[in-house]
Design a protein around this motif. Structure first.
Motif, PDB file in Angstrom:
ATOM      1  N   ARG A  73       0.822  -1.217   0.000  1.00  0.00           N
ATOM      2  CA  ARG A  73       0.000   0.000   0.000  1.00  0.00           C
ATOM      3  C   ARG A  73       0.852   1.260   0.000  1.00  0.00           C
ATOM      4  O   ARG A  73       0.400   2.326  -0.408  1.00  0.00           O
ATOM      5  N   GLN A  76       1.245   2.336  -3.564  1.00  0.00           N
ATOM      6  CA  GLN A  76      -0.031   2.876  -4.073  1.00  0.00           C
ATOM      7  C   GLN A  76      -0.242   4.313  -3.597  1.00  0.00           C
ATOM      8  O   GLN A  76      -0.609   5.191  -4.362  1.00  0.00           O
ATOM      9  N   GLU A  79       2.357   6.719  -5.141  1.00  0.00           N
ATOM     10  CA  GLU A  79       2.050   7.088  -6.527  1.00  0.00           C
ATOM     11  C   GLU A  79       0.957   8.144  -6.575  1.00  0.00           C
ATOM     12  O   GLU A  79       0.978   9.050  -7.408  1.00  0.00           O
ATOM     13  N   VAL A 195      -7.840   5.449  -3.042  1.00  0.00           N
ATOM     14  CA  VAL A 195      -6.647   4.608  -3.253  1.00  0.00           C
ATOM     15  C   VAL A 195      -6.678   3.353  -2.387  1.00  0.00           C
ATOM     16  O   VAL A 195      -6.455   2.246  -2.879  1.00  0.00           O
TER      17      VAL A 195
END
Ligand code: TXA
Ligand code: MG
Length: 315
Positions: A73, A76, A79, A195
């Protein structure tokens, strides 16, 4: 600025303190892996040792040495939000000194979205631990002059002009089932939920980060939040209004308008600067801050206002 960054990086490498701009507020930085240097941060700020620091890195690769185990995570979130105003609380590795984390087994990490900060970290060749560059409990700095006003024991100040966000990063902790917010900021719960899921089981536990004490971000003058426009000042000559919508303006003489477009982002950018201005203005004795609806970014602004006003509360 190149020359200044080189000097500042040299200071960091020598274990000294450097104040530098980030995207959110100015930070007071030291080499995060040097406990003696980090101790100077606590001294300069008069910060209690139970209040842990955030580590700033310039590249996601640098996170591996600081954390215990990698979690998918992280990438993620990185990003979506890095460089940017999101701090992740993660299990720490042994190389992170206890003084940074106040003895906790977790560490706060972020990549700030500010080129001066990123160049400073790269040039220093170490992660930089940095709290906001104010005395403990006082108004956070969004300009180099705010740092100069409060802190004397700083070896070097990098002046990068006003910061672009104005309030501190959102802090989240990753749990088994998702995330919980420990401090609100410009990146909202809803943004992060796009997300990774939030940890709804823990939602009602009201967990906040250590060091998030009730009185914080305070000017040296009385500050009152106007929630319902009913507040009647005795003497308007001495009152400074931090105005958001303009609906209270007719009642006051000294006004700082923090938003042209009723945009909570503008309130965030200008909030601390407005507090500093009224704090420095000898004509002002009381500051009134206009409340804002508590949703989205409004949550972060009301959090700062309530803590600033806490010690003046009259009930
Ligand atoms: O935007 C920001 O986050 C700014 C800039 C300079 O990066 N920094 C900042 O640092 O606001 P500071 O020290 O003023 O606030 C850091 C807060 C601590 O007070 C604590 O609440 C939380 O981060 N924190 C740090 N490490 C933590 C940990 N391991 N667990 C929980 N909370 C932590
Ligand atoms: Mg702070």
């Amino acid at each position: 600025m190149r020359k200044e960054i080189k000097i500042a990086a040299q200071c960091i490498r020598e274990g000294k303190l450097v104040a530098f701009p980030t995207d959110t507020v100015y930070g007071l930085g030291a080499n995060a892996l040097n406990p003696i240097a980090v101790a100077k941060i606590f001294e300069a700020k008069e910060r209690p040792s139970f209040d842990p620091l955030i580590i700033h890195i310039a590249d996601i690769k640098e996170i591996n040495q600081l954390i215990k185990e990698y979690d998918n995570r992280i990438l993620q979130l990185a990003e979506a939000f890095w460089p940017g105003p999101l701090t992740l609380i993660l299990p720490k590795s042994n190389i992170v000194p206890d003084i940074v984390t106040s003895g906790l087994d977790t560490v706060g990490i972020r990549i700030p979205n500010n080129d001066i900060a990123l160049d400073l970290i790269r040039e220093s060749q170490c992660p930089i631990a940095a709290p906001s560059a104010n005395k403990f409990g006082r108004i956070s700095p969004t300009k180099a002059e705010h740092v100069r006003k409060q802190l004397i024991d700083v070896d070097y100040i990098l002046d990068g002009g006003p910061t672009t966000i104005g309030i501190e990063s959102t802090i989240i902790k990753l749990t088994e089932n998702g995330f919980i917010i420990l401090r609100n900021g410009i990146i909202t719960k809803e943004d992060i939920e796009l997300v990774i899921p939030s940890d709804n089981d823990k939602l009602n536990n009201n967990i906040i980060a250590p060091g998030m004490i009730e009185s914080h971000y305070s000017p040296t003058k009385e500050i009152i939040i106007d929630y319902d426009s009913n507040f009647v000042p005795v003497n308007i000559e001495n009152v400074g209004l931090i105005s958001y919508t303009g609906k209270l303006d007719h009642k006051y003489k000294h006004i700082i308008q923090v938003s042209q477009n009723k945009d909570p982002k503008e309130y965030a950018v200008n909030l601390f600067d407005a507090m500093h201005k009224f704090e420095d203005d000898n004509n002002i004795e009381i500051i009134i801050a206009e409340a804002i609806e508590e949703k989205g970014i409004g949550l972060a602004i009301m959090d700062r206002l309530r803590r600033a006003a806490f010690q003046w509360k009259q009930d």
